[in-house]
Design a protein around this motif. Structure first.
Motif, PDB file in Angstrom:
ATOM      1  N   ASN A  84       0.861  -1.172   0.000  1.00 14.39           N
ATOM      2  CA  ASN A  84       0.000   0.000   0.000  1.00 14.39           C
ATOM      3  C   ASN A  84       0.905   1.233   0.000  1.00 14.39           C
ATOM      4  O   ASN A  84       1.404   1.664   1.041  1.00 14.39           O
ATOM      5  CB  ASN A  84      -0.916  -0.019   1.230  1.00 14.39           C
ATOM      6  N   GLU A  86       0.434   4.390  -0.419  1.00 11.65           N
ATOM      7  CA  GLU A  86      -0.004   5.571   0.340  1.00 11.65           C
ATOM      8  C   GLU A  86       0.364   5.415   1.818  1.00 11.65           C
ATOM      9  O   GLU A  86       0.882   6.341   2.443  1.00 11.65           O
ATOM     10  CB  GLU A  86      -1.506   5.793   0.173  1.00 11.65           C
ATOM     11  N   GLN A  87       0.111   4.242   2.388  1.00  8.34           N
ATOM     12  CA  GLN A  87       0.434   4.016   3.797  1.00  8.34           C
ATOM     13  C   GLN A  87       1.941   3.982   4.033  1.00  8.34           C
ATOM     14  O   GLN A  87       2.417   4.529   5.027  1.00  8.34           O
ATOM     15  CB  GLN A  87      -0.201   2.723   4.294  1.00  8.34           C
ATOM     16  N   LYS A  89       4.201   5.490   2.257  1.00  9.85           N
ATOM     17  CA  LYS A  89       4.679   6.865   2.079  1.00  9.85           C
ATOM     18  C   LYS A  89       4.426   7.678   3.346  1.00  9.85           C
ATOM     19  O   LYS A  89       5.299   8.415   3.807  1.00  9.85           O
ATOM     20  CB  LYS A  89       4.003   7.525   0.878  1.00  9.85           C
ATOM     21  N   THR A  90       3.249   7.523   3.926  1.00  7.49           N
ATOM     22  CA  THR A  90       2.926   8.216   5.178  1.00  7.49           C
ATOM     23  C   THR A  90       3.862   7.768   6.304  1.00  7.49           C
ATOM     24  O   THR A  90       4.344   8.586   7.089  1.00  7.49           O
ATOM     25  CB  THR A  90       1.453   7.975   5.563  1.00  7.49           C
TER      26      THR A  90
END
Length: 181
Positions: A84, A86-87, A89-90
């Motif tokens: 994932n 997005e996760q 990257k966060t």
């Protein structure tokens, strides 16, 4: 502030692990630069702290070897899946944020060093390189482990830190190099 106090401060800042090693124990593998050239992260030629602008593998290794000690910092964060983006990257942004906060705290104590981050420099929300302008904060620009050609797996093994945490936890590493030679 001694190394033990610096290590404790890192753990208080939110790192899962912090380990001191000699810079001579870091493994530099110039073949790792190929990951940057393949541009899987999309920052090759778009970020001053990334290749080709940051310097050759030889230059980056020499720059790191100007220091004697390395404080290796690790966070391990839960994600639904390491795939994932997005996760992850966060999670990387959080890791780099607390790395910068820690380095700022060290600097306020008069401790100088060089920061090696997890992923591309994100000090500015948009790198001036994209507009063809000069770096706005060259003293804050920080290259990543890949740009330095540091073998993160070997480093994790030296520090007895997990390199792979399964599909639902993502580890990130950064380094604070200190003690100029």
């Amino acid at each position: 502030m001694n190394e033990k106090e610096m290590q404790e401060m890192a753990l208080e800042e939110g790192f899962a692990r912090a380990c001191w090693i000699d810079v001579d124990n870091l493994v530099f593998d110039h073949d790792l630069r190929q990951y940057c050239v393949e541009n899987t992260c999309g920052n090759y030629g778009r970020n001053y702290a990334c290749p080709p602008d940051c310097g050759t593998p030889e230059h980056m290794e020499t720059r790191a070897r100007h220091y004697r000690r390395a404080l290796v910092l690790q966070t391990v964060q839960k994600v639904d899946s390491v795939m994932n983006t997005e996760q992850t990257k966060t999670a990387r942004q959080f890791h780099n944020m607390i790395t910068r906060e820690l380095v700022t705290a060290y600097e306020s104590q008069g401790i100088q060093g060089l920061c090696v981050m997890a992923g591309p420099c994100s000090y500015c929300s948009r790198c001036a390189r994209i507009q063809g302008e000069a770096c706005r904060f060259p003293e804050k620009a920080a290259s990543c482990l890949s740009a330095y050609c540091i073998d993160a797996g070997a480093m994790a093994e030296t520090c007895e830190m997990p390199y792979w945490c399964g599909n639902e936890e993502v580890p990130f590493f950064s380094i604070f190099l200190t003690g100029k030679r």
